[in-house]
Design a protein around this motif. Sequence first.
Motif, PDB file in Angstrom:
ATOM      1  N   LEU A  36       2.426   3.012 -13.014  1.00 55.27           N
ATOM      2  CA  LEU A  36       2.214   1.756 -12.315  1.00 55.27           C
ATOM      3  C   LEU A  36       3.384   0.788 -12.459  1.00 55.27           C
ATOM      4  CD1 LEU A  36       0.231   0.193 -10.576  1.00 55.27           C
ATOM      5  CD2 LEU A  36      -0.872  -0.612 -12.657  1.00 55.27           C
ATOM      6  N   LEU A  73      -5.491  -4.641  -8.150  1.00 54.64           N
ATOM      7  CA  LEU A  73      -5.137  -3.350  -7.561  1.00 54.64           C
ATOM      8  C   LEU A  73      -6.391  -2.563  -7.254  1.00 54.64           C
ATOM      9  CD1 LEU A  73      -5.334  -0.739  -9.795  1.00 54.64           C
ATOM     10  CD2 LEU A  73      -3.555  -2.112 -10.813  1.00 54.64           C
ATOM     11  N   HIS A  74      -6.236  -1.674  -6.289  1.00 51.15           N
ATOM     12  CA  HIS A  74      -7.309  -0.759  -5.903  1.00 51.15           C
ATOM     13  C   HIS A  74      -6.724   0.640  -5.832  1.00 51.15           C
ATOM     14  CE1 HIS A  74     -10.096  -3.922  -4.565  1.00 51.15           C
ATOM     15  NE2 HIS A  74      -9.004  -4.528  -4.111  1.00 51.15           N
ATOM     16  N   LEU A  75      -7.455   1.616  -6.329  1.00 54.16           N
ATOM     17  CA  LEU A  75      -7.104   3.021  -6.183  1.00 54.16           C
ATOM     18  C   LEU A  75      -8.296   3.664  -5.500  1.00 54.16           C
ATOM     19  CD1 LEU A  75      -5.006   5.227  -6.777  1.00 54.16           C
ATOM     20  CD2 LEU A  75      -6.203   5.648  -8.935  1.00 54.16           C
ATOM     21  N   TRP A 130      -0.904   8.007  -2.865  1.00 52.17           N
ATOM     22  CA  TRP A 130      -0.479   8.508  -4.162  1.00 52.17           C
ATOM     23  C   TRP A 130      -1.287   9.730  -4.541  1.00 52.17           C
ATOM     24  CZ3 TRP A 130      -2.909   9.242  -8.833  1.00 52.17           C
ATOM     25  CH2 TRP A 130      -2.051   9.522  -9.902  1.00 52.17           C
ATOM     26  N   LEU A 161       0.045   7.696 -13.101  1.00 57.42           N
ATOM     27  CA  LEU A 161       0.249   6.733 -12.017  1.00 57.42           C
ATOM     28  C   LEU A 161       1.603   6.038 -12.097  1.00 57.42           C
ATOM     29  CD1 LEU A 161      -0.928   5.349  -9.539  1.00 57.42           C
ATOM     30  CD2 LEU A 161      -2.161   3.817 -11.036  1.00 57.42           C
ATOM     31  N   ARG A 171       0.842  -1.198   0.000  1.00 50.86           N
ATOM     32  CA  ARG A 171       0.000   0.000   0.000  1.00 50.86           C
ATOM     33  C   ARG A 171       0.873   1.243   0.000  1.00 50.86           C
ATOM     34  NH1 ARG A 171      -5.271  -1.293   2.231  1.00 50.86           N
ATOM     35  NH2 ARG A 171      -5.257  -3.448   2.919  1.00 50.86           N
ATOM     36  N   TYR A 201      -5.109   9.650  -2.752  1.00 50.01           N
ATOM     37  CA  TYR A 201      -5.541   8.275  -3.013  1.00 50.01           C
ATOM     38  C   TYR A 201      -4.664   7.298  -2.242  1.00 50.01           C
ATOM     39  CZ  TYR A 201      -7.885  10.278  -7.051  1.00 50.01           C
ATOM     40  OH  TYR A 201      -8.669  11.036  -7.865  1.00 50.01           O
ATOM     41  N   GLN A 202      -5.212   6.127  -2.013  1.00 53.09           N
ATOM     42  CA  GLN A 202      -4.404   5.012  -1.537  1.00 53.09           C
ATOM     43  C   GLN A 202      -4.398   3.960  -2.631  1.00 53.09           C
ATOM     44  OE1 GLN A 202      -4.069   3.475   2.501  1.00 53.09           O
ATOM     45  NE2 GLN A 202      -4.995   1.601   1.703  1.00 53.09           N
ATOM     46  N   LEU A 203      -3.181   3.571  -3.049  1.00 52.11           N
ATOM     47  CA  LEU A 203      -3.011   2.530  -4.052  1.00 52.11           C
ATOM     48  C   LEU A 203      -2.653   1.246  -3.321  1.00 52.11           C
ATOM     49  CD1 LEU A 203      -2.689   1.538  -6.999  1.00 52.11           C
ATOM     50  CD2 LEU A 203      -0.295   2.231  -6.827  1.00 52.11           C
ATOM     51  N   THR A 204      -3.436   0.213  -3.548  1.00 52.11           N
ATOM     52  CA  THR A 204      -3.182  -1.099  -2.961  1.00 52.11           C
ATOM     53  C   THR A 204      -2.939  -2.083  -4.093  1.00 52.11           C
ATOM     54  OG1 THR A 204      -4.696  -0.592  -1.138  1.00 52.11           O
ATOM     55  CG2 THR A 204      -4.097  -2.911  -1.458  1.00 52.11           C
TER      56      THR A 204
END
Length: 147
Positions: free
Chosen positions: A56, A34-36, A8, A54, A5, A16-19
């Motif tokens: 990624l 993934l989750h944003l 971002w 992003l 996590r 945001y939290q990127l998981t």
Amino acid sequence: MEETRRRWPDPEGGPYQLTLIWTRVNGRPQVAGLHLDPISDGAPAVTTSLLRDLKLAEIMIEDREALDHIPQVKLPADVVVEGMRPATVKRLRRAAEIYLAAWRAGERPTKEVGRRMNLTPAAAANLVRRAREAGLLPPTSAGVSQG
């Protein structure tokens, strides 16, 4: 399943939290999902422009290395390779960083370059040779890796 996590784009505030959700395939961490998620009321809408920012792939590389427990090694910023395209220099620098980190961790460095950069053994050896010729890695004697 493992997760990494991060907030971002700002590591402190988000919005945001990127998981990233990871699974292991043949021992190597692979992203399975993934989750944003917004973490503040003022988070802008998720648009294609936002997703392009992003980066990624870079995040996945960093998180994969953390999951593999091999330290990142950054080459000094003043290492410059004249006459090469920036993308080529970036690729050679990345190979050299992986090589040095693996060497310091007691791993097989050229094999690790191939694994992390999804290359055949011959392509990994060629990339390491080119990084060495560019001055990003020290000289070596046949069959003996050196950091």
